[in-house]
Design a protein around this motif. Structure first.
Motif, PDB file in Angstrom:
ATOM      1  N   MET B   1      55.373  59.542  18.241  1.00 55.36           N
ATOM      2  CA  MET B   1      55.193  58.338  19.521  1.00 55.36           C
ATOM      3  C   MET B   1      55.499  59.478  20.579  1.00 55.36           C
ATOM      4  SD  MET B   1      54.215  55.763  18.451  1.00 55.36           S
ATOM      5  CE  MET B   1      54.446  54.017  18.998  1.00 55.36           C
ATOM      6  N   LYS B   2      54.032  59.133  22.011  1.00 56.18           N
ATOM      7  CA  LYS B   2      54.505  59.965  22.677  1.00 56.18           C
ATOM      8  C   LYS B   2      54.128  58.950  24.415  1.00 56.18           C
ATOM      9  CE  LYS B   2      52.709  64.278  22.649  1.00 56.18           C
ATOM     10  NZ  LYS B   2      51.805  65.148  22.799  1.00 56.18           N
ATOM     11  N   LEU B   3      55.085  59.055  25.066  1.00 58.11           N
ATOM     12  CA  LEU B   3      54.322  58.243  26.373  1.00 58.11           C
ATOM     13  C   LEU B   3      53.945  59.883  26.859  1.00 58.11           C
ATOM     14  CD1 LEU B   3      53.370  56.477  28.131  1.00 58.11           C
ATOM     15  CD2 LEU B   3      56.105  56.384  28.956  1.00 58.11           C
ATOM     16  N   ALA B   4      52.767  59.764  27.887  1.00 55.67           N
ATOM     17  CA  ALA B   4      52.418  60.898  28.450  1.00 55.67           C
ATOM     18  C   ALA B   4      52.224  60.085  29.918  1.00 55.67           C
ATOM     19  CB  ALA B   4      50.613  60.832  27.934  1.00 55.67           C
ATOM     20  N   LEU B   5      53.084  61.120  30.349  1.00 54.05           N
ATOM     21  CA  LEU B   5      52.649  60.447  32.011  1.00 54.05           C
ATOM     22  C   LEU B   5      51.767  62.002  32.839  1.00 54.05           C
ATOM     23  CD1 LEU B   5      56.462  59.845  31.776  1.00 54.05           C
ATOM     24  CD2 LEU B   5      55.301  58.081  32.277  1.00 54.05           C
ATOM     25  N   LEU B   6      51.217  61.912  33.635  1.00 56.44           N
ATOM     26  CA  LEU B   6      49.698  62.068  34.404  1.00 56.44           C
ATOM     27  C   LEU B   6      50.539  62.448  35.494  1.00 56.44           C
ATOM     28  CD1 LEU B   6      49.304  62.106  31.297  1.00 56.44           C
ATOM     29  CD2 LEU B   6      46.921  61.924  32.863  1.00 56.44           C
ATOM     30  N   VAL B   7      50.535  63.914  36.549  1.00 56.30           N
ATOM     31  CA  VAL B   7      50.656  64.233  37.724  1.00 56.30           C
ATOM     32  C   VAL B   7      49.547  64.510  38.350  1.00 56.30           C
ATOM     33  CG1 VAL B   7      52.372  64.667  39.638  1.00 56.30           C
ATOM     34  CG2 VAL B   7      53.518  63.277  37.610  1.00 56.30           C
ATOM     35  N   ALA B  36      55.139  45.876  19.012  1.00 59.98           N
ATOM     36  CA  ALA B  36      55.118  47.423  18.347  1.00 59.98           C
ATOM     37  C   ALA B  36      55.180  47.993  18.935  1.00 59.98           C
ATOM     38  CB  ALA B  36      53.915  46.620  16.923  1.00 59.98           C
ATOM     39  N   ASP B  37      54.430  48.867  19.458  1.00 59.95           N
ATOM     40  CA  ASP B  37      54.328  50.334  20.272  1.00 59.95           C
ATOM     41  C   ASP B  37      55.435  49.927  21.054  1.00 59.95           C
ATOM     42  OD1 ASP B  37      51.911  50.661  19.334  1.00 59.95           O
ATOM     43  OD2 ASP B  37      50.582  49.857  21.137  1.00 59.95           O
ATOM     44  N   LEU B  38      55.843  49.576  21.333  1.00 58.92           N
ATOM     45  CA  LEU B  38      56.912  49.089  21.830  1.00 58.92           C
ATOM     46  C   LEU B  38      58.394  50.098  21.368  1.00 58.92           C
ATOM     47  CD1 LEU B  38      58.553  49.737  25.260  1.00 58.92           C
ATOM     48  CD2 LEU B  38      59.103  47.421  24.482  1.00 58.92           C
ATOM     49  N   ALA B  39      58.436  49.162  20.539  1.00 56.33           N
ATOM     50  CA  ALA B  39      59.572  48.666  19.343  1.00 56.33           C
ATOM     51  C   ALA B  39      59.864  50.716  18.564  1.00 56.33           C
ATOM     52  CB  ALA B  39      60.475  47.736  18.811  1.00 56.33           C
ATOM     53  N   ALA B  40      58.169  50.764  18.076  1.00 58.72           N
ATOM     54  CA  ALA B  40      57.882  52.363  17.247  1.00 58.72           C
ATOM     55  C   ALA B  40      58.440  53.729  18.307  1.00 58.72           C
ATOM     56  CB  ALA B  40      56.764  52.035  16.704  1.00 58.72           C
ATOM     57  N   TRP B  41      58.208  53.130  19.471  1.00 60.94           N
ATOM     58  CA  TRP B  41      58.366  54.804  20.482  1.00 60.94           C
ATOM     59  C   TRP B  41      60.013  54.663  20.767  1.00 60.94           C
ATOM     60  CZ3 TRP B  41      59.678  53.863  26.338  1.00 60.94           C
ATOM     61  CH2 TRP B  41      59.256  54.711  26.902  1.00 60.94           C
ATOM     62  N   ASP B  44      61.271  56.102  17.471  1.00 64.77           N
ATOM     63  CA  ASP B  44      61.655  57.149  17.762  1.00 64.77           C
ATOM     64  C   ASP B  44      61.949  58.672  18.760  1.00 64.77           C
ATOM     65  OD1 ASP B  44      59.605  58.926  15.985  1.00 64.77           O
ATOM     66  OD2 ASP B  44      58.148  59.177  16.804  1.00 64.77           O
ATOM     67  N   GLY B  45      62.598  57.576  19.528  1.00 60.37           N
ATOM     68  CA  GLY B  45      63.409  58.849  20.744  1.00 60.37           C
ATOM     69  C   GLY B  45      62.626  58.336  21.659  1.00 60.37           C
ATOM     70  N   GLN B  46      61.817  57.564  22.035  1.00 61.84           N
ATOM     71  CA  GLN B  46      61.289  57.623  23.194  1.00 61.84           C
ATOM     72  C   GLN B  46      61.076  58.655  23.583  1.00 61.84           C
ATOM     73  OE1 GLN B  46      64.055  55.600  26.668  1.00 61.84           O
ATOM     74  NE2 GLN B  46      64.656  55.085  24.470  1.00 61.84           N
ATOM     75  N   ALA B  47      59.704  59.662  23.268  1.00 60.70           N
ATOM     76  CA  ALA B  47      59.715  61.171  23.944  1.00 60.70           C
ATOM     77  C   ALA B  47      58.875  60.554  24.878  1.00 60.70           C
ATOM     78  CB  ALA B  47      58.612  61.745  22.409  1.00 60.70           C
ATOM     79  N   LYS B  48      59.415  60.779  25.740  1.00 57.51           N
ATOM     80  CA  LYS B  48      58.059  61.441  27.644  1.00 57.51           C
ATOM     81  C   LYS B  48      57.233  63.549  27.349  1.00 57.51           C
ATOM     82  CE  LYS B  48      60.891  57.846  29.001  1.00 57.51           C
ATOM     83  NZ  LYS B  48      62.020  57.897  28.391  1.00 57.51           N
ATOM     84  N   PRO B  96      53.111  53.908  25.795  1.00 57.49           N
ATOM     85  CA  PRO B  96      53.746  55.005  24.562  1.00 57.49           C
ATOM     86  C   PRO B  96      52.322  54.659  23.182  1.00 57.49           C
ATOM     87  CG  PRO B  96      55.046  52.439  24.423  1.00 57.49           C
ATOM     88  CD  PRO B  96      54.250  53.187  25.735  1.00 57.49           C
ATOM     89  N   ALA B  97      52.412  55.477  22.391  1.00 61.98           N
ATOM     90  CA  ALA B  97      50.926  54.905  20.968  1.00 61.98           C
ATOM     91  C   ALA B  97      51.352  56.573  20.620  1.00 61.98           C
ATOM     92  CB  ALA B  97      49.754  55.065  21.783  1.00 61.98           C
ATOM     93  N   GLY B  98      50.792  56.275  19.221  1.00 61.68           N
ATOM     94  CA  GLY B  98      50.834  57.958  17.963  1.00 61.68           C
ATOM     95  C   GLY B  98      50.870  58.842  18.328  1.00 61.68           C
ATOM     96  N   ASP B  99      51.268  60.468  18.767  1.00 62.30           N
ATOM     97  CA  ASP B  99      50.830  61.471  18.897  1.00 62.30           C
ATOM     98  C   ASP B  99      49.712  61.514  18.830  1.00 62.30           C
ATOM     99  OD1 ASP B  99      53.531  61.336  19.163  1.00 62.30           O
ATOM    100  OD2 ASP B  99      54.050  63.201  17.750  1.00 62.30           O
TER     101      ASP B  99
END
Lengths: 112, 112
Positions: B1-7, B36-41, B44-48, B96-99
């Protein structure tokens, strides 16, 4: 209402690294804050202010002061996979809370 | 799981401004994402990951692609009090969602 995000400037972190650490701190603060504070902050425009501190001692001293005054405090410690050593405190969120309560701890700090 | 942040890197934003915009996007994504997505992320270490896009057209094109594939998308538009014109899209959270689902949209982007 505001959320203060304090960043160390002595670690040589690049802008992407800083942004990720600040995002960690902001998300941690949102998850840790009480429902009333969170709702009030969101309704008030979710103001965020990114401030700089000179070193880890200063960061942790302000974190202690904020905790002692009853504010939500979230210190981010880096996993150490890039740029800084594992466990290094890089960043700290204080709040969200009323401007006066946050400023009482962070009011002397310059913007990053 | 990851959250991508585009700048966007074409706006001349300073590091503090970038950090604040990325924090806005990350918090918006957390508030908008399903339980569900939030809990899983979080588990999983809340990767950003903070990535860069060249301009607003590229940012909004990727936002549309992500939305079309069912991902949580939060575009940050600046209030315009500092550095950029009001309403400017500065930043975008995807996930956040699956990689694999996030990488399918953002996998070509360099780190900020």
């Amino acid at each position: 209402m505001k959320l203060a995000l304090l960043v160390r400037t002595d670690l040589g972190m690049g802008r992407g690294k800083i942004a990720a650490q600040v995002a960690h701190a902001a998300v941690a603060a949102v998850l840790a804050s009480g429902q009333a504070d969170l709702a009030a902050w969101l309704a008030d425009g979710q103001a965020k202010v990114v401030l700089r501190v000179a070193d880890g001692e200063h960061l942790l001293d302000l974190a202690r002061q904020a905790a002692a005054s009853g504010l939500t405090v979230e210190v981010v410690r880096d996993a150490g996979r890039t740029q800084v050593a594992a466990g290094t405190a890089t960043c700290c969120a204080i709040g969200p809370a009323g401007d006066e309560r946050v400023d009482a701890v962070t009011g002397e700090l310059p913007l990053l």
